[in-house]
Scaffold this active site. Structure first.
Site, PDB file in Angstrom:
ATOM      1  N   GLU A 359       0.807  -1.216   0.000  1.00 29.76           N
ATOM      2  CA  GLU A 359       0.000   0.000   0.000  1.00 29.76           C
ATOM      3  C   GLU A 359       0.846   1.275   0.000  1.00 29.76           C
ATOM      4  O   GLU A 359       0.549   2.250   0.699  1.00 29.76           O
ATOM      5  CB  GLU A 359      -0.976  -0.009   1.186  1.00 29.76           C
ATOM      6  CG  GLU A 359      -1.972  -1.152   1.100  1.00 29.76           C
ATOM      7  CD  GLU A 359      -2.954  -1.196   2.256  1.00 29.76           C
ATOM      8  OE1 GLU A 359      -4.103  -1.583   2.025  1.00 29.76           O
ATOM      9  OE2 GLU A 359      -2.565  -0.841   3.385  1.00 29.76           O
ATOM     10  N   VAL A 360       1.905   1.278  -0.785  1.00 27.97           N
ATOM     11  CA  VAL A 360       2.670   2.508  -0.992  1.00 27.97           C
ATOM     12  C   VAL A 360       1.863   3.409  -1.925  1.00 27.97           C
ATOM     13  O   VAL A 360       1.536   3.027  -3.044  1.00 27.97           O
ATOM     14  CB  VAL A 360       4.057   2.217  -1.583  1.00 27.97           C
ATOM     15  CG1 VAL A 360       4.809   3.513  -1.852  1.00 27.97           C
ATOM     16  CG2 VAL A 360       4.854   1.306  -0.650  1.00 27.97           C
TER      17      VAL A 360
END
Length: 459
Positions: A359-360
């Site tokens: 979830e960058v």
């Protein structure tokens, strides 16, 4: 340390689940092969045990001590727990029968009894140091368990881990009588051969979004042991809190914990890891990065971009937002210091370290003064450089890096063939990742995940 008993609850639920096929026997997980008879055997609080032909003394509550792991000590602890579960943590199986039928079905206390008085344990091969901190598949967990109708009980396994799995099955053979502290099986003779279907069978336990005291972590490890699982993956830090004490950097927990005392000291961490290994479970610690890192802004604002940025839906999966700056010179010294403190305290107990990577949010890097854009052409090379350096730190400590699937699958970052990939978004990516030669753990978030997101199954 006294922990609340959850074994009886687990056993009862599992017994109900298996009722349709085995109404008076509930071995969990269902073994590879099992045959049973119809003779009754009893077992009491005193039983003699031999290990590879020599007496193995044991007592209730025994927990292996010392800095080194010993096969005989681990098995001694396993015997103590198995007998504790039979004699002190057992239950009367009234829910397995129709109303008021239990007493008519369970064995009579007035008839002559045949007791199991001795358990013979044979380990076919000596353990090695890798037995206690293995890579997936390096430990043979298979076993055979036999109990004849005359009360002779024996276990044979390749490793001490296999013996522990057999002892769990042994403890599941018996129920408590409704008239008191009498324990029996009505299924002798019993023959079980078993081995796990998957090399990695674990639970993801998030102690950062929701803090859990050490006793709760240990109780979870006990539950894993009851279910013959072999990994506990501890998601130790996140943007919500930093509960892990790092002696070289005390400001991380002092400013990042939820409250004073809501932390894990180096002693706590060592206890958790040793407790797990003594039950045949490998602990894997995760420090998620470069995303899920916002809390560090409270102590090191210079290395975090977008702390508490709003609207949060534009910058992170959940608030508070914050990611490691990708082009900030002070990031490398920070991570060097962090890993030089932490990894040597993990490496005696595990072969893995989880570096995160999920979830960058590329939009965040528009707020990063060292990047200033959300364009993939700029961010991906910086991510590649970050991962290369971070995985080099992990390998330097003698550990194998782990990452979430987005690193190779979504961001097109190249990783080493040694890296273990954890997939959580569904099963579609697994075939593509394995086709490239990667080892993959499936942690599909559609299964075994609680409503608050702290649990997840891994295989």
């Amino acid at each position: 340390m006294v922990l609340p008993n959850c074994r009886g609850i687990f056993s009862m639920l599992l017994s109900l689940w298996l009722l349709a096929s085995t109404p008076v026997l509930a071995i969990w997980p269902a073994p590879s092969s099992i045959s049973t008879g119809e003779s009754t055997l009893w077992i009491g609080p005193l039983i003699s045990v031999s290990y590879n032909g020599k007496p193995l003394p044991w007592h209730y509550g025994y927990e292996p001590q010392g800095l080194k792991f010993s096969s005989s000590e681990i098995i001694r602890g396993g015997v103590a727990r198995a007998m504790e579960n039979i004699v002190h943590n057992n239950f009367v199986p009234w829910m397995l029968y129709n109303r008021m039928e239990l007493e008519a079905t369970e064995p009579s206390l007035l008839k002559p009894k045949t007791f199991i008085t001795h358990l013979d344990i044979a380990q076919k091969k000596p353990d090695t140091p890798k037995t206690f901190k293995p890579l997936a598949g390096e430990v043979d967990e298979s076993y055979s368990l036999n109990v004849d109708k005359n009360g002779k009980a024996s276990i044979s396994a390749v490793s001490s881990t296999g013996v522990l799995r057999a002892l769990e099955s042994f403890s599941q053979l018996f129920y408590q009588h409704s008239r008191g502290n009498f324990f029996y099986t009505m299924s002798a003779p019993i023959s079980i051969t078993d081995k796990p279907e998957y090399d990695h069978r674990g639970i993801l336990f998030d102690v950062s979004r929701s803090f859990f005291p050490v006793e709760s972590v240990l109780r979870t490890i006990d539950a894993l042991a009851y279910n013959k699982m072999n990994r506990i993956h501890i998601h130790a830090t996140d943007s919500q809190s930093w509960p892990l004490e790092i002696p070289a950097m005390p400001e991380l927990h002092q400013k990042g914990a939820y409250a004073r005392g809501k932390t894990y000291s180096p002693g706590d961490l060592a206890l958790i890891q040793r407790y797990a290994i003594n039950r045949g479970i490998e602990p894997i610690i995760e420090i998620d990065s470069p995303g899920h890192f916002g809390i560090v802004a409270l102590s090191h604002p210079n290395i975090v971009a977008g702390w508490k940025s709003t609207p949060w839906t534009a910058y992170c999966a959940e608030p508070p937002c914050g990611q490691i700056r990708l082009n900030e010179p002070s990031v490398d010294p920070f991570l060097d210091k962090l890993m030089d403190d932490l990894l040597p305290r993990l490496s005696p107990y595990t072969s893995y370290f989880h570096t995160g990577g999920d979830e960058v949010n590329f939009n965040m890097y528009k707020l990063d003064p060292t990047v200033g854009t959300n364009e993939s052409a700029v961010i991906v090379p910086l991510l590649q450089k970050f991962i290369d350096k971070h995985h080099a730190r992990v390998r330097k400590a003698g550990l194998v890096p782990m990452v979430w699937e987005e690193i190779p699958a979504n961001y097109n970052v190249t990783i080493g063939k040694d890296v273990l990939i954890q997939s959580w978004l569904g099963d579609e990516a697994i075939a593509a990742l394995t086709a490239k030669g990667h080892q993959v753990i499936t942690s599909n978030y559609n299964y075994w995940v609680s409503v608050n997101g702290i649990w997840g199954r891994e295989t």
